[in-house]
Design an enzyme around this catalytic site. Structure first.
Site, PDB file in Angstrom:
ATOM      1  N   CYS A  38     -38.639  13.185 -21.228  1.00 21.85           N
ATOM      2  CA  CYS A  38     -37.545  13.202 -20.254  1.00 21.85           C
ATOM      3  C   CYS A  38     -37.886  12.329 -19.046  1.00 21.85           C
ATOM      4  O   CYS A  38     -38.993  12.424 -18.501  1.00 21.85           O
ATOM      5  CB  CYS A  38     -37.282  14.635 -19.801  1.00 21.85           C
TER       6      CYS A  38
ATOM      7  N   CYS B  53     -30.674  16.168 -19.915  1.00 22.36           N
ATOM      8  CA  CYS B  53     -31.673  17.220 -20.131  1.00 22.36           C
ATOM      9  C   CYS B  53     -31.872  17.345 -21.633  1.00 22.36           C
ATOM     10  O   CYS B  53     -30.921  17.625 -22.373  1.00 22.36           O
ATOM     11  CB  CYS B  53     -31.225  18.561 -19.550  1.00 22.36           C
TER      12      CYS B  53
ATOM     13  N   GLN C  60     -31.087  35.683 -26.435  1.00 27.57           N
ATOM     14  CA  GLN C  60     -32.287  34.866 -26.503  1.00 27.57           C
ATOM     15  C   GLN C  60     -31.902  33.391 -26.428  1.00 27.57           C
ATOM     16  O   GLN C  60     -30.964  32.944 -27.093  1.00 27.57           O
ATOM     17  CB  GLN C  60     -33.061  35.149 -27.788  1.00 27.57           C
TER      18      GLN C  60
ATOM     19  N   ASN D  46     -29.569  42.852 -30.768  1.00 27.41           N
ATOM     20  CA  ASN D  46     -30.238  41.736 -31.429  1.00 27.41           C
ATOM     21  C   ASN D  46     -31.267  42.197 -32.455  1.00 27.41           C
ATOM     22  O   ASN D  46     -31.369  41.637 -33.553  1.00 27.41           O
ATOM     23  CB  ASN D  46     -30.901  40.844 -30.373  1.00 27.41           C
TER      24      ASN D  46
ATOM     25  N   GLU E  55     -30.420  51.037 -23.505  1.00 27.02           N
ATOM     26  CA  GLU E  55     -30.316  49.853 -22.652  1.00 27.02           C
ATOM     27  C   GLU E  55     -29.735  50.256 -21.309  1.00 27.02           C
ATOM     28  O   GLU E  55     -28.893  51.159 -21.231  1.00 27.02           O
ATOM     29  CB  GLU E  55     -29.412  48.818 -23.349  1.00 27.02           C
TER      30      GLU E  55
ATOM     31  N   ASP F 260     -38.771  45.907 -26.043  1.00 26.44           N
ATOM     32  CA  ASP F 260     -38.471  44.513 -25.684  1.00 26.44           C
ATOM     33  C   ASP F 260     -38.055  44.482 -24.214  1.00 26.44           C
ATOM     34  O   ASP F 260     -36.911  44.196 -23.883  1.00 26.44           O
ATOM     35  CB  ASP F 260     -37.359  43.971 -26.587  1.00 26.44           C
TER      36      ASP F 260
ATOM     37  N   CYS G  61     -41.898  39.041 -22.744  1.00 23.67           N
ATOM     38  CA  CYS G  61     -41.631  37.748 -22.107  1.00 23.67           C
ATOM     39  C   CYS G  61     -42.579  37.511 -20.924  1.00 23.67           C
ATOM     40  O   CYS G  61     -42.391  36.565 -20.166  1.00 23.67           O
ATOM     41  CB  CYS G  61     -40.178  37.670 -21.638  1.00 23.67           C
TER      42      CYS G  61
END
Length: 431
Positions: free
Chosen positions: A68, A156, A264, A298, A314, A362, A388
């Site tokens: 880039c 991008c 995601q 998911n 959740e 998660d 994450c």
């Protein structure tokens, strides 16, 4: 300020080179391990200093030319100058160091890293927008390293090409609007067959501007939505009706979602991640499974295809509603969803007190510390943790091992965000 010579010996967790000057850590943007560089100070701190490269005196064999033209200015990527195999090695090293330093654990087996396409993968994102009088144009892009500034992008390569190759066109579109100073950001959300752009505007748009936005969508095959206020204010401009969805092929599950919902970012990696999660969870016909931080289903709905019952929990009520609707959409009747803020204790909730054979976590970057105060219960013999943030995973791994009697049997990284320093990982814990 005078420049000086250093030798780089490692990488930080955010992709900067590390040198030592009189015993003090020096973080050097744009430098790689094994390189010698002429650098200049960019910031001085109590425990470390920062520097930028003036000249590379020697180059690492792992250095590659960034794909880039904006690399080094845009804060969206940190590792484009490092070869792809070394990027994933660096991420696994970050995970291993966090396990050892924070959790005081290490996996019995390292899983092979999961990778997928490394360019044009990003189907979800938020572009900042700023009209700049001196330049006579609208800047459209991610933030620079200094988050006060929007990077002046023309392209991008990590975004889906439908958007990443149209940065200049978006800049020209916004520059043509009467409300050019009132467009604050553009949210990108792509399903399998629709790419949507949500324009956040700080004041009402006139008919001329609405017409220009709709015409842009028609010309480029992009769905255009408006967001005048909070998340609930999002409305379609063109076409009148927009449905976003994506399929998880191995499980024959199709998930509908709204443009501002969490999904995601990397579609190909999500397919691989779900498959690996199902493999590690080893879910079987008679199992009852608890899926915490389940989002819009998911993982929950693919798992439901294999087990007797799965319970998904959740904190975002809207996502819970979406997950339940997705169960109906897919003809799944053995998934039970609950809304609960998992940052506080739910030890007395019926869903928490029930027995589960297996647990899937998660969580967000903060991890699952609060949940691990009361879960997993004694009957749970297998925990799969999708993370994450390696630091919170390592902390929670220590808790599962030392307090709950589990063994960290397998762990590995998943390259959800190629060319960034973001580390996504997965771990299996067994009693």
């Amino acid at each position: 300020m005078q420049s000086f010579e250093v030798e780089i010996d490692s990488l930080t967790h955010d992709g900067r080179g590390v040198a030592r000057v009189e015993g003090k850590a020096l973080f050097v943007a744009g430098a790689l391990p094994g390189e010698r560089a002429l650098v200049r100070y960019a910031g001085r701190h109590r425990h470390y200093d920062e520097a930028r490269v003036v000249e590379l005196l020697s180059q690492s064999p792992d250095r590659v030319d960034p794909h880039c033209p904006h690399f080094g200015q845009c804060g969206g990527c940190a590792l484009q100058h490092l070869s792809a195999p070394r990027q994933i090695e660096a991420k696994q090293r970050v995970l291993a160091e966090n396990f050892e330093r924070i959790g005081k654990v290490s996996p019995a087996q390292w899983l092979p890293p999961l990778t997928d396409q490394s360019w044009g993968y990003r189907r979800k994102g938020r572009l900042s927008v700023k009209w700049v009088d001196k330049k006579g144009k609208a800047l459209v892009g991610f933030r620079e390293d200094n988050p006060r500034f929007v990077a002046d992008l023309s392209v991008c390569h990590t975004l889906l090409p439908e958007v990443g190759q149209r940065i200049e066109a978006l800049s020209a579109l916004i520059g043509s609007l009467d409300a050019r100073r009132e467009i604050a950001q553009i949210e990108i959300a792509a399903g399998d067959d629709t790419v949507a752009l949500v324009f956040r505007h700080l004041s009402p748009l006139n008919e001329a501007d609405l017409g220009k936005l709709a015409a842009f969508g028609r010309a480029h095959g992009l769905a255009i939505l408006l967001q005048p206020k909070g998340p609930d204010s999002v409305q379609a401009l063109w076409p009148d009706r927009i449905e976003l969805h994506f399929r998880i092929h191995d499980a024959d599950v199709d998930l509908a979602f709204e443009p501002l919902d969490f999904i995601q970012v990397n579609a190909g990696m999500n397919q691989r991640m779900v498959a690996r999660t199902l493999d590690l969870l080893d879910a079987r016909d008679g199992d009852t499974v608890l899926d915490l931080y389940c989002g819009l289903g998911n993982f929950t709905l693919p798992i439901a295809r294999r087990v007797r019952l799965i319970v998904g929990v959740e904190g975002d009520v809207r996502l819970v509603e979406r997950a339940a609707a997705n169960a109906v959409r897919n003809g799944i009747a053995n998934a039970d969803f609950h809304a609960a803020d998992l940052s506080i204790s739910h030890a007395q909730s019926n869903w928490a007190r029930a027995g589960y054979d297996k647990l899937l976590l998660d969580p967000p970057r903060s991890g699952a510390a609060e949940v691990l105060e009361y879960l997993p219960r004694k009957g749970t013999d297998r925990v799969v943790y999708v993370s994450c943030h390696p630091g919170s995973l390592a902390r929670d791994a220590g808790t599962l091992v030392t307090r709950h009697g589990f063994t960290l049997t397998r762990a590995g990284v998943m390259d959800m965000f190629p060319h960034t320093a973001h580390v996504e990982s997965i771990a299996l814990f067994e009693r």
